[in-house]
Design a protein around this motif. Structure first.
Motif, short mmCIF file in Angstrom:
data_model
loop_
_atom_site.label_atom_id
_atom_site.label_comp_id
_atom_site.label_asym_id
_atom_site.label_seq_id
_atom_site.Cartn_x
_atom_site.Cartn_y
_atom_site.Cartn_z
N ILE C 267 20.83 92.36 74.90
CA ILE C 267 20.35 91.93 73.38
C ILE C 267 21.06 92.81 72.45
CG2 ILE C 267 18.49 92.10 71.95
CD1 ILE C 267 16.53 91.49 74.05
N VAL C 268 21.28 93.90 72.53
CA VAL C 268 22.06 94.67 71.61
C VAL C 268 23.43 94.05 71.39
CG1 VAL C 268 23.26 96.88 71.44
CG2 VAL C 268 21.01 97.01 72.09
N LEU C 271 23.56 90.56 69.93
CA LEU C 271 23.46 91.04 68.42
C LEU C 271 24.61 91.52 67.63
CD1 LEU C 271 19.80 92.65 67.96
CD2 LEU C 271 20.53 90.47 67.58
N LEU C 272 25.29 92.32 68.35
CA LEU C 272 26.48 92.89 67.83
C LEU C 272 27.57 91.95 67.82
CD1 LEU C 272 26.76 96.45 69.78
CD2 LEU C 272 26.47 96.07 67.31
N MET C 274 26.91 88.82 67.66
CA MET C 274 26.60 87.78 66.46
C MET C 274 26.98 88.33 65.09
SD MET C 274 23.13 85.64 67.15
CE MET C 274 22.23 86.57 66.21
N VAL C 275 26.60 89.66 65.00
CA VAL C 275 26.88 90.20 63.65
C VAL C 275 28.34 90.19 63.40
CG1 VAL C 275 26.72 92.28 62.22
CG2 VAL C 275 24.78 91.33 63.45
#
Ligand SMILES: Nc1ncnc2c1ncn2[C@@H]1O[C@H](COP(=O)(O)OP(=O)(O)OP(=O)(O)O)[C@@H](O)[C@H]1O
Ligand SMILES: [Mg+2]
Lengths: 384, 263, 292
Positions: C267-268, C271-272, C274-275
């Motif tokens: 997930i991290v 997210l990274l 994606m950001v």
């Protein structure tokens, strides 16, 4: 002043040499000997100090005379490396005693080496063989200077062995531990990496063809594959160790998982890469799916597939080595690295890393060679 | 260089040889040419005859290997440093990350003009090429013809007296091209600039120019220079007049001569 | 959006298929141990009860998805985030060194790329090494960096961040060199006709042209940075972080813990990436990029 062509590297090198002469002693024993001439103290660079300084200054001066570039490069090359060699061989037995002039002289020699590389970079030879040679020589000199500075600084400043051993010590360690290193390579590379690489890449390739045949599968697998490529897949290593035990099978499993997705994603992209015109041509021949695949689309996908094979060559090594951090029998590159780190045998760790680097480059090189042979028709290969 | 020459471009015995991997390529040889102030000179000739190369030499994008050339009485390099000319490339060459107004403002930024001055000039030149209202658009939001007009505006923005244009309308359709030709003529009439214009089209060359330089290849050289007798006022239908057709025929003959030289 | 809907059904059905397969595998893989347990306890459960048991073992060979989900939920939302067992806490430990290393790595990569593009000597001498070093399993040095730095008293965030820096600067350097060299000849000629200074050419042409390359390589770099941080946590004896959770799970055969740490790491990572992707898209939009 037309016969002069000053360069900042040479000028700075001369300045550094002059400062080094002014500062005097190159090492602590020499300083002691100078302070107390009565007692005879053995110190480094008894006879070579003048030679080194003179050599550096002369090389710098000659390089600034308007001579042919090639001659200038040769003068600089010989001067810089001779000084470096004298400097490093002279400190033997006096490790850790170097004073400022030692480092100034080292910097001066490095500047001459830098100037040499700059001169060589400026050469534009017409013959392609000479150009290729330059393409190798320039980075080789650069790499050599990394080793020279590493060696000279670790020995001159006496950096503790457990922090950073000099390259020569690592070389000696490699030479003395060939059987151990060989066993590690056999365990990690010839068992885990090769097996995992072949199976993982093969499975990815077959899945890609399957996905290509079934559009539904492709639309679903491609986003998943793209996302998985960004995940820290290496984290499955402890699970694989639990499932398949400590031996190479668990490492091969990690490698399979790590190499599967890049191959899948790249090959699917490659299979979509053949031009519409060519595909329409095959249709006019009433060529079926499989003949089209084999005669047109797989060759067109080859550059993509090889790209995945290259990416995978590095991933496979990383996967196998890191998986060994989670548990191995008492052999293997990752095992050796983690245990020797624990024992503070840092030179052995470096030896293992050097072997891993060599293995990685050879692995990559072999894949690249095969690629050249297979995709000789591709513009990126033809263009050289 | 002796004294002040009234010529904007003066080339004599100009030659340029490219050193390539397959041996030297003589792109220009023995070019003698003088272009006076306010002239509209077209360069026409078969592909590879050195039109672009000649323009690039004038613009100091290429160094001649023999002969001399001066621009405004200076070397091309000095002229470039004085920003003596605007150059329009074959493609619009707009920066995709800048709006039209910021593209036109690029040379002004580089020359360090004040913000107010920049805004004023951008507005004026965009008016000149009929692009008012598109200031905030990005290049991809404009048609090819509008992009090319924007690139002309960019070349005009800093008011250089010399415009170097390398097949600026080559990629556009006939109608748009006619339209831009008209506008370019009108602009030239209004501003009294000197324009060097490369084209492949005989009608375009004849319609626009006061002089037509015909070039021929291998080695690239000037094979003919044709003075136009057409008046300065040129409506589009001048292209049907016998006078126009006569000049066009002369240009065509000149081009043919260059081609047959090849065989 | 059309292509999104196009993908949605295939992706969800494949994911659903994988979950079903996962359950089946869990039953099959956990069955032998369960049978062992049952024979020892002299029980003969019915099929349904047996399957239920295989999916509820405390240390299963393959935990069922719902076991992982429950564990993940408990360790993420029900624990105080200061607890060393909280996944939020551990993810934060890993994330902080990832971000620090990524920031340094990106900065370093950009600086080196600028040097390579502007200094011919660096281009000819350093660039081949940077390319060659991508074929080397760099992650192998991670334990050494950690231990050697610990020996001179540097522990905690910095050594891990250094590994992340190391891993993330390669892709950024290579991408930025490509990006800074990406302007067309025509654009460079244009700047030349304006007599633009090298710094003007750099800021007004090379830098904006390199932005898409920068973000593409930053996506690769941030993923590599996270892997570096996780691997960097292995040799420290499992103090904190996702890597530490993995190692602790391996020590104590807490398979469910391993899986939920893996989920947290994924997930991290997602997210990274994606950001960075969103940041890239925003910058692209601000620079007039054509909406795809
Ligand atoms: N940078 C270069 N290096 C080597 N040769 C070049 C270079 N630029 C141009 N040439 C050669 O010089 C000759 C003239 O080229 P140039 O581009 O000036 O032709 P042109 O008249 O503009 O042609 P076109 O009408 O196709 O644009 C050609 O033979 C070309 O191959
Ligand atoms: Mg041309």
């Amino acid at each position: 002043m037309n016969w002069l062509k000053p360069s900042w590297q040479a000028v700075l090198a001369i300045v550094l040499c002059v400062v080094a002469i002014a500062l005097g002693a190159m090492s602590k024993p020499e300083a002691a000997a100078l302070a107390d001439p009565a007692v005879s103290i053995n110190y480094p660079y008894l006879g070579t100090k003048g030679v080194m300084l003179g050599l550096a200054i002369v090389a710098a001066l000659v390089s600034m005379i308007r001579i042919p570039s090639l001659a200038e490069a040769v003068v600089l090359f010989v001067g810089a490396h001779l000084v470096a060699w004298l400097l490093i061989s002279g400190i033997a037995g006096f490790e850790g005693t170097a004073l400022a002039p030692y480092f100034l002289l080292l910097t001066a020699a490095w500047l001459l080496g830098w100037r040499c590389v700059a001169v060589l970079s400026g050469l534009r030879p017409m013959a392609s063989s000479a150009r290729n040679a330059l393409r190798l020589i320039i980075p080789a000199i650069f790499g050599a200077w990394i080793l020279i500075i590493w060696e000279a600084v670790t020995r001159g400043a006496g950096i503790p062995f457990i922090l950073l051993p000099p390259p020569s010590a690592i070389g000696v360690r490699i030479a003395n531990s060939l059987p151990v290193l060989g066993a590690d390579v056999r365990q990690t590379i010839f068992k885990a990496v090769i097996f995992g690489y072949v199976v993982g890449s093969g499975a990815g390739f077959i899945t890609a063809i399957l996905a290509d045949r079934v559009p539904f599968l492709r639309r679903g697998l491609l986003p998943i594959g793209n996302m998985v490529s960004a995940l820290p897949i290496i984290g499955v290593a402890p699970i694989m160790v639990m499932w398949f035990g400590f031996d190479w099978q668990s490492k091969a499993a990690v490698v399979i998982i790590m190499t599967f997705f890049p191959m899948l994603v790249n090959t699917v992209a490659g299979l979509a890469a053949s031009g519409h015109m060519e595909r329409d041509l095959m249709r006019t021949y009433a060529s079926g799916y499989w003949p089209t695949l084999i005669k047109l689309r797989l060759p067109a996908a080859a550059p993509f597939t090889f790209n995945a094979l290259k990416i995978n060559s590095t991933l496979a090594l990383i996967g196998a080595i890191v998986a060994e951090f989670f548990g191995t029998p008492v052999v293997g590159m990752g095992f050796r690295i983690s245990t020797e780190v624990g024992r503070m045998n840092i030179d052995m760790v470096w030896a293992e890393i050097a072997v891993a680097a060599l293995a990685g480059s050879v692995f990559y090189g072999v894949v690249a060679l095969v690629e050249r042979a297979v995709t000789f028709w591709h513009p990126s290969v033809r263009g050289g | 260089m002796t004294g002040i020459s009234p010529a904007v471009v003066a080339a004599s015995k100009l030659g340029l040889t490219f050193q390539t991997n397959d041996g030297p390529v003589q792109a220009l040889s023995n070019v003698d040419l003088t272009i006076g102030k306010g002239e509209f000179v077209s360069f026409i000739g078969p592909s590879g005859c050195g039109k672009t190369t000649l323009l690039r030499v004038i613009a100091d994008l290429e160094k001649p290997t023999s002969g001399t050339i001066s621009v405004n009485g200076m070397t091309p390099e000095q002229a470039r440093e004085k920003r003596a000319y605007g150059y329009v490339f074959q493609a619009a060459a707009l920066f995709p990350w800048r709006t039209i107004e910021r593209n036109v403002g690029l040379p002004l930024e580089i020359m360090g003009l004040s913000r107010a001055e920049q805004a004023e000039r951008i507005k004026r030149t965009l008016d000149l090429v009929n692009l008012s209202g598109f200031e905030k658009k990005y290049p991809w939001q404009l048609s090819g013809g509008m992009q090319q007009r924007a690139s002309i505006a960019r070349a005009l923005a800093f008011d250089a007296d010399l415009l170097l244009m390398d097949e600026p309308f080559g990629a556009l359709d006939e109608i748009v091209r006619d339209h831009l030709n008209e506008q370019l003529l009108e602009l030239w009439g209004r501003t009294n600039k000197t324009i060097c214009f490369v084209t492949h089209s005989i009608p375009e060359a004849v319609y626009l120019s006061t002089r037509i330089v015909v070039m021929s290849p291998r080695p690239g050289r000037v094979s003919d220079i044709i003075e136009s007798t057409l008046p300065k006022e040129r409506p589009l239908d001048i292209r049907e007049t016998p006078e126009f057709l006569a000049i066009a025929a002369r240009v065509r003959d000149g081009l043919r001569a260059g081609h047959s030289y090849d065989d | 959006m059309d292509s999104f809907r196009d993908k949605l059904i295939p992706v969800t059905s494949i994911v659903a298929g994988m979950v079903v397969l996962w359950y089946v595998m869990a039953v099959i893989l956990n069955a032998p141990f369960q049978r062992d347990l049952d024979t020892r306890a002299n029980e003969t459960p019915g099929t349904v009860e047996f399957i239920g048991k295989t999916l509820a073992q405390p240390k299963p060979t393959l935990p069922a998805p719902h076991q992982v989900a429950v564990n993940f939920f408990e360790n993420t939302f029900l624990r105080p985030i200061t607890s060393s067992r909280s996944l939020v806490y551990n993810a934060w430990v890993t994330l902080s060194s990832t971000l620090l290393g990524f920031a340094f790595g990106t900065a370093l990569g950009i600086i080196i790329a600028v040097g390579i593009v502007h200094v011919a000597t660096l281009d000819r001498s350093l660039m081949p090494w940077i390319i060659a070093s991508q074929t080397i399993p760099i992650l192998a040095v991670a334990p050494m960096i950690i231990v050697v730095l610990a020996a001179i008293g540097i522990t905690g965030l910095i050594p891990k961040a250094m590994i992340s820096t190391y891993l993330s600067f390669f892709p950024v350097t290579v991408g930025m060199v490509k990006g800074l060299r990406s302007p067309e000849i025509m654009h460079l000629d244009l700047m030349h006709t304006y007599n633009a200074s090298p710094s003007q050419t750099f800021w007004k042409l090379r830098v904006p042209a390199s932005v898409p390359f920068l973000f593409t390589s930053m996506k690769v770099a941030v993923a590599a940075s996270l892997v570096g941080a996780i691997v960097g946590e292995l040799p420290t004896g499992a103090v904190a972080g996702i890597g530490a959770k993995l190692l602790a799970g391996a020590y104590y055969s807490q398979s469910i813990d391993i899986w939920s740490a893996l989920v947290a790491g994924s997930i991290v990572a997602a997210l990274l990436v994606m950001v960075v992707g969103i940041a890239g898209r925003l910058v692209d939009r601000a620079m007039g990029g054509r909406p795809a």
